[in-house]
Motif scaffolding. Structure first.
Motif, PDB file in Angstrom:
ATOM      1  N   CYS A 195    -147.721-102.866  23.749  1.00  0.00           N
ATOM      2  CA  CYS A 195    -148.016-103.665  24.945  1.00  0.00           C
ATOM      3  C   CYS A 195    -148.017-102.810  26.207  1.00  0.00           C
ATOM      4  O   CYS A 195    -148.425-103.274  27.275  1.00  0.00           O
ATOM      5  CB  CYS A 195    -147.027-104.809  25.074  1.00  0.00           C
ATOM      6  SG  CYS A 195    -145.321-104.290  24.851  1.00  0.00           S
ATOM      7  N   CYS A 210    -150.102-108.856  24.177  1.00  0.00           N
ATOM      8  CA  CYS A 210    -150.353-108.376  22.807  1.00  0.00           C
ATOM      9  C   CYS A 210    -150.806-109.570  21.966  1.00  0.00           C
ATOM     10  O   CYS A 210    -150.758-110.718  22.410  1.00  0.00           O
ATOM     11  CB  CYS A 210    -149.083-107.759  22.218  1.00  0.00           C
ATOM     12  SG  CYS A 210    -147.802-108.983  21.860  1.00  0.00           S
ATOM     13  N   VAL A 241    -144.136-106.766  31.177  1.00  0.00           N
ATOM     14  CA  VAL A 241    -144.579-107.455  29.961  1.00  0.00           C
ATOM     15  C   VAL A 241    -143.670-108.650  29.706  1.00  0.00           C
ATOM     16  O   VAL A 241    -142.478-108.602  29.992  1.00  0.00           O
ATOM     17  CB  VAL A 241    -144.530-106.447  28.773  1.00  0.00           C
ATOM     18  CG1 VAL A 241    -144.691-107.150  27.446  1.00  0.00           C
ATOM     19  CG2 VAL A 241    -145.599-105.378  28.955  1.00  0.00           C
ATOM     20  N   HIS A 246    -139.119-112.410  19.694  1.00  0.00           N
ATOM     21  CA  HIS A 246    -139.984-111.811  18.670  1.00  0.00           C
ATOM     22  C   HIS A 246    -140.185-110.306  18.912  1.00  0.00           C
ATOM     23  O   HIS A 246    -140.555-109.577  18.000  1.00  0.00           O
ATOM     24  CB  HIS A 246    -141.328-112.539  18.577  1.00  0.00           C
ATOM     25  CG  HIS A 246    -142.143-112.461  19.836  1.00  0.00           C
ATOM     26  ND1 HIS A 246    -141.858-113.188  20.955  1.00  0.00           N
ATOM     27  CD2 HIS A 246    -143.230-111.722  20.153  1.00  0.00           C
ATOM     28  CE1 HIS A 246    -142.736-112.915  21.905  1.00  0.00           C
ATOM     29  NE2 HIS A 246    -143.578-112.029  21.446  1.00  0.00           N
ATOM     30  N   CYS A 247    -139.928-109.845  20.151  1.00  0.00           N
ATOM     31  CA  CYS A 247    -140.102-108.418  20.470  1.00  0.00           C
ATOM     32  C   CYS A 247    -139.128-107.544  19.682  1.00  0.00           C
ATOM     33  O   CYS A 247    -139.362-106.337  19.532  1.00  0.00           O
ATOM     34  CB  CYS A 247    -139.937-108.182  21.964  1.00  0.00           C
ATOM     35  SG  CYS A 247    -141.199-109.044  22.922  1.00  0.00           S
ATOM     36  N   CYS A 250    -140.826-105.515  17.059  1.00  0.00           N
ATOM     37  CA  CYS A 250    -141.502-104.248  17.396  1.00  0.00           C
ATOM     38  C   CYS A 250    -140.503-103.123  17.635  1.00  0.00           C
ATOM     39  O   CYS A 250    -140.886-101.951  17.632  1.00  0.00           O
ATOM     40  CB  CYS A 250    -142.330-104.410  18.668  1.00  0.00           C
ATOM     41  SG  CYS A 250    -143.682-105.566  18.506  1.00  0.00           S
TER      42      CYS A 250
HETATM   43  S1  SF4 Z   1    -144.230-108.535  20.605  1.00  0.00           S
HETATM   44 FE1  SF4 Z   1    -143.180-107.928  22.490  1.00  0.00          FE
HETATM   45  S2  SF4 Z   1    -142.651-105.743  22.223  1.00  0.00           S
HETATM   46 FE2  SF4 Z   1    -144.191-106.291  20.666  1.00  0.00          FE
HETATM   47  S3  SF4 Z   1    -146.122-105.698  21.597  1.00  0.00           S
HETATM   48 FE3  SF4 Z   1    -145.799-107.874  22.045  1.00  0.00          FE
HETATM   49  S4  SF4 Z   1    -144.797-107.938  24.031  1.00  0.00           S
HETATM   50 FE4  SF4 Z   1    -144.625-105.837  23.253  1.00  0.00          FE
END
Ligand code: SF4
Length: 263
Positions: A195, A210, A241, A246-247, A250
């Motif tokens: 992101c 994203c 962002v 849920h992040c 990642c």
């Molecule tokens: S889920 Fe969260 S950390 Fe993952 S790309 Fe999307 S905004 Fe970024």
């Protein structure tokens, strides 16, 4: 599409990912790919493989090769049992036949420059294994069992959003999976989160940080242009962002992005 092309031209953007389940089924897919190729862009088609055997998709591998499109293809596992359990009955055989067709036009072969990247994601509420080891394992098994070659493999964490979030809720695994992700939080992943360098444009032009935020309907932060029609690069670069739980998907372990592990 026309607005996105105008934006990309003005902003000097050269990397394009076409995604959305089966982007090839959009009636204007080929038109868009031709426009992006003329624009001199590096185009990636996020392909679910089964689309290759759908009616009216004859010649798709040849078209992608002619346009020098990189193919990033979902293949959860090199065995039929796990792949079919995750993606549905007979998906594995259809995927293998699509991979053979892609190999047949040069994808994944050395010296053709046609990149074929496979995407592995684990079955269920667990983190993926080590990306390099998985790549070696997939390479050996797919060659031995099916004479299939590929360029890279990327391992992606299952993000607790959309369909997978519903699965976690229905199977009673949500709390356990979230706490596993939180325990595995790795701060070293944050400089390379996707992101930070991409923007997701929905079919109607609306903007998201994203794909996952898009699937959750979590639009780009207030005060930002919400549509590609009125966006400017200077406003989007360096934006804050919109992060949610849920992040953690990642940022756990080796991290996960559209390009696989980030550390
Ligand atoms: S889920 Fe969260 S950390 Fe993952 S790309 Fe999307 S905004 Fe970024």
């Amino acid at each position: 599409m026309e607005s996105a092309l105008r934006f990309a031209d003005k902003a000097g953007i050269t990397d394009f990912d076409l995604t959305g389940g089966a982007p090839e089924m959009n009636p204007d897919f080929k038109w868009l790919v031709r426009q992006l190729a003329e624009h001199g862009g590096r185009v990636t088609d996020r392909c679910n493989l089964t689309v290759v055997s759908e009616p009216r998709q004859e010649g798709l591998p040849e078209f992608l090769a002619e346009m020098r499109v990189n193919v990033t293809a979902s293949l959860p596992h090199y065995g039929s049992e796990i792949t079919d359990r995750i993606r549905g009955s007979s998906v594995f055989q259809r995927s293998i036949s699509a991979l053979r067709m892609l190999n047949g036009v040069g994808y994944g072969k050395p010296d053709t420059g046609l990149e074929l990247t496979l995407v592995h994601n684990p079955s269920g509420a667990i983190l993926p294994g080590h990306q390099e080891s998985l790549e070696a394992e997939f390479r050996r098994k797919l060659l031995e069992d099916h004479e299939i070659v590929f360029t890279h493999l990327i391992a992606m964490t299952n993000i607790p959003a959309g369909r997978f979030l519903r699965f976690l809720e229905e199977s009673g695994n949500l709390r356990r999976y979230m706490s596993r992700l939180e325990q595995c939080f790795n701060p070293a992943t944050t400089p390379n989160l996707m992101c930070r360098t991409l923007i997701s444009v929905r079919w109607d032009g609306e903007l998201f940080d994203c794909d996952f935020n898009q699937s959750l309907g979590l639009q780009i932060r207030n005060g930002m242009p919400t549509s590609i029609r009125n966006a400017s690069l200077s406003k989007l670069v360096g934006r804050a962002v919109r992060c949610r739980n849920h992040c953690y998907g990642c940022t756990a372990g080796q991290g996960s992005s559209c390009g696989g592990a980030v550390t």
